[in-house]
Design a protein around this motif. Sequence first.
Motif, PDB file in Angstrom:
ATOM      1  N   GLU A   1      -9.918  -5.946  -8.285  1.00 14.48           N
ATOM      2  CA  GLU A   1      -9.707  -4.574  -8.773  1.00 14.48           C
ATOM      3  C   GLU A   1      -8.343  -4.441  -9.432  1.00 14.48           C
TER       4      GLU A   1
ATOM      5  N   LYS B   1      -3.743   5.573   2.119  1.00 13.84           N
ATOM      6  CA  LYS B   1      -3.034   4.540   1.371  1.00 13.84           C
ATOM      7  C   LYS B   1      -4.032   3.863   0.434  1.00 13.84           C
ATOM      8  N   ILE B   2      -3.576   3.569  -0.777  1.00 16.89           N
ATOM      9  CA  ILE B   2      -4.482   2.963  -1.740  1.00 16.89           C
ATOM     10  C   ILE B   2      -4.466   1.451  -1.562  1.00 16.89           C
ATOM     11  N   ALA B   3      -5.617   0.913  -1.177  1.00 16.30           N
ATOM     12  CA  ALA B   3      -5.744  -0.545  -1.029  1.00 16.30           C
ATOM     13  C   ALA B   3      -6.889  -0.996  -1.914  1.00 16.30           C
ATOM     14  N   HIS B   4      -6.656  -2.033  -2.666  1.00 18.16           N
ATOM     15  CA  HIS B   4      -7.740  -2.551  -3.503  1.00 18.16           C
ATOM     16  C   HIS B   4      -7.645  -4.057  -3.558  1.00 18.16           C
TER      17      HIS B   4
ATOM     18  N   ILE C   1      -7.409  -9.022   0.286  1.00 18.82           N
ATOM     19  CA  ILE C   1      -6.614  -7.816   0.037  1.00 18.82           C
ATOM     20  C   ILE C   1      -5.165  -8.239  -0.207  1.00 18.82           C
ATOM     21  N   PRO C   2      -4.611  -7.919  -1.381  1.00 19.66           N
ATOM     22  CA  PRO C   2      -3.221  -8.322  -1.633  1.00 19.66           C
ATOM     23  C   PRO C   2      -2.239  -7.384  -0.922  1.00 19.66           C
ATOM     24  N   LEU C   3      -1.662  -7.864   0.157  1.00 19.07           N
ATOM     25  CA  LEU C   3      -0.727  -7.018   0.919  1.00 19.07           C
ATOM     26  C   LEU C   3       0.721  -7.415   0.657  1.00 19.07           C
TER      27      LEU C   3
ATOM     28  N   ARG D   1       1.542  -9.658  -1.904  1.00 13.71           N
ATOM     29  CA  ARG D   1       1.614 -10.185  -3.270  1.00 13.71           C
ATOM     30  C   ARG D   1       2.156 -11.614  -3.278  1.00 13.71           C
TER      31      ARG D   1
ATOM     32  N   GLU E   1       0.834  -1.200   0.000  1.00 12.76           N
ATOM     33  CA  GLU E   1       0.000   0.000   0.000  1.00 12.76           C
ATOM     34  C   GLU E   1       0.873   1.256   0.000  1.00 12.76           C
ATOM     35  N   LYS E   2       0.435   2.220  -0.781  1.00 13.73           N
ATOM     36  CA  LYS E   2       1.169   3.485  -0.840  1.00 13.73           C
ATOM     37  C   LYS E   2       0.181   4.630  -0.732  1.00 13.73           C
TER      38      LYS E   2
END
Lengths: 241, 666
Positions: free
Chosen positions: B631, B624-627, B431-433, B435, A45-46
């Motif tokens: 997505e 923080k961008i979480a998808h 949620i891919p944290l 990878r 996450e960034k």
Amino acid sequence: MRSVWLIARRELVATLRSPLGFIVTALVLAIVGLLFNLRALGGGEKYSADVLAQFFYDLSGFVIVASILVSMRLIAEERQNGTIVLLLTSPVRDHQIVLGKFLGALGFMALLILITIYMPLLVMVHGKISWGHVFAGYLGNLLLASGALAVGTFGSSLARSQIVAVFVSAFLVAAMVMMWLMGRVADAPLDDIFANLALHNIHFSPFRAGKVHLRDIAYYLSVTGFFLFAATRMLEARRWR
Amino acid sequence: MAVDTPKKVPFGVLRGLHVLVGYLLGIVLIFVGERLIGGQSSTRWILGGTGAVAMLVACMLFLIAWKRSDGERSRIEGLAALLSLGGLLALVLYLLGSDLVMGPAPVTRAKDAGVGLRQVLLVAWPILMVLSVLPLIFVQVSTASMGLGRGVEGSRVRASALSGAMTASLLCTLFLINAIAARKDVHRDLSYFKTTTPSDVTREMITGLDADTQAILFFPEYNDVLQEVCPYFDELKGLSERFTVSEVDRALEPDIAKEYRAARDGSVMLVRGKSRQKIDVGTSLDRAKRKLRKLDSEVQKALLKLTRKRQTVYTIIGHGERGADRVGGDDRSKLSELRKILRLNNLMVKNLGPVEGLASEVPADAAMLLWTDPSRPLFPGEASSLRAYLNKGGRMLITLDPESPAAPVGLLEFLGLSYSTDKLAHDHKYIPLSRSPADRYNLVTNAFSSHAATSVISRYSRHLPVLFPRSGSLDKAGKTNKKATFIVKSLDMTWPDKNADMTRSEGEKGGVFNLAAAVSMKIKMPEKPEDKKEEVKKENKDEKKDRPLSKKRSGAAKTAEGDQPEMRVVVFADTDVFADDYLGLLQVGPQGYPPNRILLTDVLKWLLEERQIGGVSTSEEDVKIAHTRAEDVTWFYVTVFAVPLFILGVGAGTRWGRGRKRRTGR
């Protein structure tokens, strides 16, 4: 000024209609898209501002490469095809030819850069970024394109074929980009001079972070102005060489 | 064009270029000596001296050539000699401005340095050098291109000199413009900035005020930060007659500033009776931006401190629990944020373990017990003391973890629950944290019951998916008199990874699993003597007076309606759901709401019977961008394939269309 716009429009339409135009655009979009997924979004996450900054940074690399490719044909192609004589004997002045061709290429680069807007929009959906930041990033890339195109136009004015033009322009642009490395190894006061002459490092970084500095705008406009002037002088040099 | 064929050629064209090379070499030697070597070393003097001599000799040769030639060539050679002398003059100006003549430069800050002779010479010599040397090069190149032994075309050479002079002038002008732009730089920061707006929680707090509360904004009259702060408080002041907002300029109203001990401008003072809470914001917008982005949480924190009476939450320790700090060898994610949220709500957090007497009884002032991720069983006596506490109407929040070896089986049986430590996974909805395949354990769910413990989050369940990283599962066990409701469930097709290989194997059947349970039980109180009842009533009345936002009493808690005490316990099958690494990780919507936090505040609200629990505020800080994995795939295909292929298609289509038009002549 009408002559300048005529040449610019003709140049832009010719680039858009040529396979080079849409193949370069599609290729740049695909690679920037790939980097957007791998580098900007990838690796955990960034913060949205960091994603956007990374996107503008990656885009800038391709802006430089695309500018060299687009500018190689501006004058060298006319020389290669033998149409330069027609152009030079037409009722337009040398600086109008250079400016018109440059503006046409800049218009194409502006389209190529702005077409990537869907990537910041994707970030905007999920994160918090301002339109100001997006504007700053695109302004930086446009100014960078303008500087690189001007150097490329100068390179194109030096060469007799497009291949030579692309090598000359790539060498000049690479030298200007690498200035920051020379700035790191040189001692004062040369370090500052080299660092400030660098095409990318110091002057582009603020734009990607959403900051617009007058000094950076002045730098890119100066580079553009100087190399376009030099390209004009190269065209005129036929009179005294 | 007039061509002058000279009778005398002073030194041939090639020799003219040689002289130019010598002249330029002299400049390079001086530059290396002065700028790269410098100091008082002998190398500097040798290089500088040699360079100066080379330049001088070259100038002499240019002058001799001028004297020896005639006609058009004389004019050309004269121009070259003049330009070379210009370069020499630039060198003299450099020497005059250098430390050799003017001594060492005084050490001053760049912005304090005035414009003196040294500065003028510093700018003048490079300009003169460029204006002389560049046209000289152009003249010599132009002359050389006319060939050895041929006559010179004066107009061509003059055109080249003019071209060189113009290029040099432009270069100098651009350098000056850039130097001025760098020195007088103006900049705008266009990156994201917005002051928060009041959150629903803060609005409800203001609406529910039962005593006069004042917000005093201590700012100078015309201030950028005040312009940002005012709209926030303007939105709040219309919500309750008990809430007033006033602006005070310390310079104009020093008495008020003294009364409220406002020593600095740029602060907000919240006043309720004799209690005060101060929020420092600052008066410079650049510095205040960080505070303004989270102003709502600061106001909420201050309001909670003003309005709520302090209660005590006991954290059970001594059984390998996960805490706010990481102890040696423990790599579990900390729970410091959870502790912060409790403190924010004016709850005092104390430890309760064997040393504090957990085995004998739970302290009477316990508003709630918190037991997080125990990895060792309870000591003898502790289980019965916890049971006794709960049987009196105690409140407890338990979070378990599948990676911890010892779940409190006895206590769970008492609550009518069982716990499975098989980690739950999902093939698509995660949620891919990292990878890696382990990401399948990072479940997301928005399946909430309509229980009071999930009142807010269930209302907005579509938009608030909660992250459950590495969760076990709960189930009902045996018959019990307690009412257990599973308040959070996993999404369909979730499977238990029994062999922990992160891939779905045979026997790992997919389905819906229970992730959290709310257990309650009404407590039957024995009849109390009349006088005792009166005493309790009085105590309740006094307490209500002190605590406007709280309706509960400590110890044996009673529900708001019917005054009958009720035991309330919430059990989570995962502790990471409230751990620091995950609590605020998911943020949704433009306001950046954190669903895991909202779930926590919902649960605390039910357990403590509070109308409001702080901890969810609006923040304009970057998110923080979480998808999700799904997505990710969509973004990838859109950016890498869809748009570039569209451009190629449009380009190819246009070309084909034009080709067809040309072929058919239409």
